[in-house]
Design a protein around this motif. Structure first.
Motif, mmCIF file in Angstrom:
data_model
loop_
_atom_site.group_PDB
_atom_site.id
_atom_site.type_symbol
_atom_site.label_atom_id
_atom_site.label_comp_id
_atom_site.label_asym_id
_atom_site.label_seq_id
_atom_site.Cartn_x
_atom_site.Cartn_y
_atom_site.Cartn_z
ATOM 1 N N ALA A 286 0.775 -1.265 0.070
ATOM 2 C CA ALA A 286 0.108 0.239 0.130
ATOM 3 C C ALA A 286 0.976 1.299 -0.068
ATOM 4 N N ALA A 287 2.186 1.172 0.814
ATOM 5 C CA ALA A 287 2.920 2.252 0.674
ATOM 6 C C ALA A 287 3.452 2.579 -0.492
ATOM 7 N N ALA B 232 1.101 4.117 -2.938
ATOM 8 C CA ALA B 232 0.940 5.335 -2.718
ATOM 9 C C ALA B 232 2.123 6.215 -3.422
ATOM 10 N N ASP B 233 3.189 5.824 -3.391
ATOM 11 C CA ASP B 233 4.419 6.331 -4.116
ATOM 12 C C ASP B 233 4.619 6.279 -5.322
ATOM 13 N N GLN C 167 1.565 -0.787 -8.662
ATOM 14 C CA GLN C 167 0.081 -1.073 -8.887
ATOM 15 C C GLN C 167 -0.335 -2.134 -8.966
ATOM 16 N N LYS D 11 3.541 9.666 -6.397
ATOM 17 C CA LYS D 11 4.362 10.574 -5.467
ATOM 18 C C LYS D 11 5.152 11.451 -6.454
#
Lengths: 246, 246
Positions: free
Chosen positions: A60-61, A64-65, A69, A96
């Motif tokens: 998940a982190a 987020a970056d 995917q 990000k």
DNA sequence: CTTTTCCAAGTTGTATGATGACCTTAACTG
DNA sequence: CAGTTAAGGTCATCATACAACTTGGAAAAG
């Protein structure tokens, strides 16, 4: 003022963080081909000796970056970093990397105007502060020391010279995240700045400084725009370079 | 097959993503004080109607972005830069005139650059959106209806045309409280806005629109700068007015 | 009353198992 | 061969439980 846990060297032994770091390193090391599918969550869980919960949090982190995917039913795939870095098309998935470039862009507008206002309003002491920051940069550069802080100090001094405290506030809040000069890339902090690179920055700074000192708002804006545009290009180039070389 | 999956942006509606977005907006809107502790994971789980797993994943993503910092046994805390960025600006502190004007000034830089970028990058549909907002303004003006929303929509459409989602985010978070144009003056309704006043705005908007449509970045910047400068003056005048009566 | 110690509740971190949704592949059918 | 279907694999989510840690206050010591 500063963050409560200044430095964050604390014993944050979260397993997820370790997994994140390991995966990030592995990705940047090119262990997986571009666009390839990562091992399944269960495989990673076994491989790292942790539960699937930890793996999921790490992914998940990374998602987020914008590095990976996950696709339900299919797997977790690496994103083509070069593509995502350059495609500012649709605001679809805000990863990000593109966010960093976008923030930088917003920063440009703020700083350009900041330079213009500073040229119009600065006091003698404020001009001296800018000059001092510039000199600091030059001294550190000659000594071979890191110039990042004095770079930021330069920009901050200009913001201060607007006599609008809010500029400083905004710059501080944005600056810690995306400083165009010594950006900490998501994949590593080993920002290798060559002498020529920093010397170029210094020269660009000099032009900004000169325009502000002569109270030429338009020239100051232009010089700042030029400086940040180049920084943006440098940043972009470094991202591309990193995403290709590894 | 092809490694790039960018073709299909995925209609994926992960619950976690929705939670992330909601939390991010909440943080950006300043719902939680700076450095404050977020509700516990269980509370958030109940509040969002999802399991703790989803909440944890969302928090992991936010932590990866550096917005929050979870501390075992204590809670999840906002990092100050998340709160001070653009959030609180439209809040309580904006009651002070000087602060409001300062924020406005920063906004100018952002919007000027936004107009320039929009001129360079806008797509046909984005231009149409700007035009539509402008037409809306004109129609509402003729009908004698409040134009505030369409005014904001106009600026927002320009921000959208930069293809930099962060511009929209910034614009939204700066919020309707400090719109230089007129949109919601904090103290009163739009009754203070005369027809001529709004007609003037409309004309200034037209010039911006024209510059963007002809992809003249410099003209767009100039038109936006002119517009916002005038708005700033108008705002200042009205503030002075108000500050006397209060 | 003040100070220290310590515990218990609360919170995040991790593990485990189960179920649903979705994707991929291959076997099956016409 | 083309199209369909079935089966297995994989992520998404849920529920529960326990461990590690923090915090505040109660209880004990001075």
């Amino acid at each position: 003022m500063s963050l409560d846990t200044a430095g964050v060297p604390a014993r944050r032994l979260k397993l997820a963080d370790m997994v994140i770091e390991t995966l990030r390193k592995g990705i940047s090391a090119g262990e997986f081909g571009a666009g390839a599918k990562l091992p399944t969550e269960n495989q990673l869980a076994v491989q790292f000796g942790v539960s699937r919960t930890v793996i999921r949090e790490a992914i998940a982190a990374l998602a987020a970056d914008g590095l990976v995917q996950p696709r339900q039913g299919a797997g977790v795939f690496l994103l083509d970093r070069a593509a995502t870095a350059f495609t500012r098309l649709g605001g679809e998935s805000s990863n990000k990397i593109s966010v960093a470039l976008n923030v930088l862009e917003v920063r440009m507008g703020i700083e350009i105007e900041s330079a213009g206002l500073a040229a119009e309003r600065h006091s003698a002491s404020q001009e001296a502060a800018i000059l001092e920051a510039w000199n600091d940069f030059g001294r550190l550069l000659k000594q071979g020391n890191p110039t990042g802080k004095s770079d930021f100090a330069f920009h901050r001094a200009i913001a201060a010279a607007t006599n609008n405290p809010f500029y400083i506030e905004v710059l501080d809040s944005l600056g810690s995240r995306t400083i165009p000069c010594d950006v900490a890339s998501p994949w590593g902090t080993e920002s290798v700045l060559t002498f020529e690179y920093q010397a170029g920055l210094h020269e660009e700074h000099r032009r900004i400084l000169g325009a502000i000192a002569s109270r030429d708002a338009e020239a100051a804006r232009e010089a700042m725009r030029d400086h940040l545009s180049r920084s943006q290009e440098r940043y972009r180039a470094r991202l591309a370079e990193r995403s290709q070389s590894q």
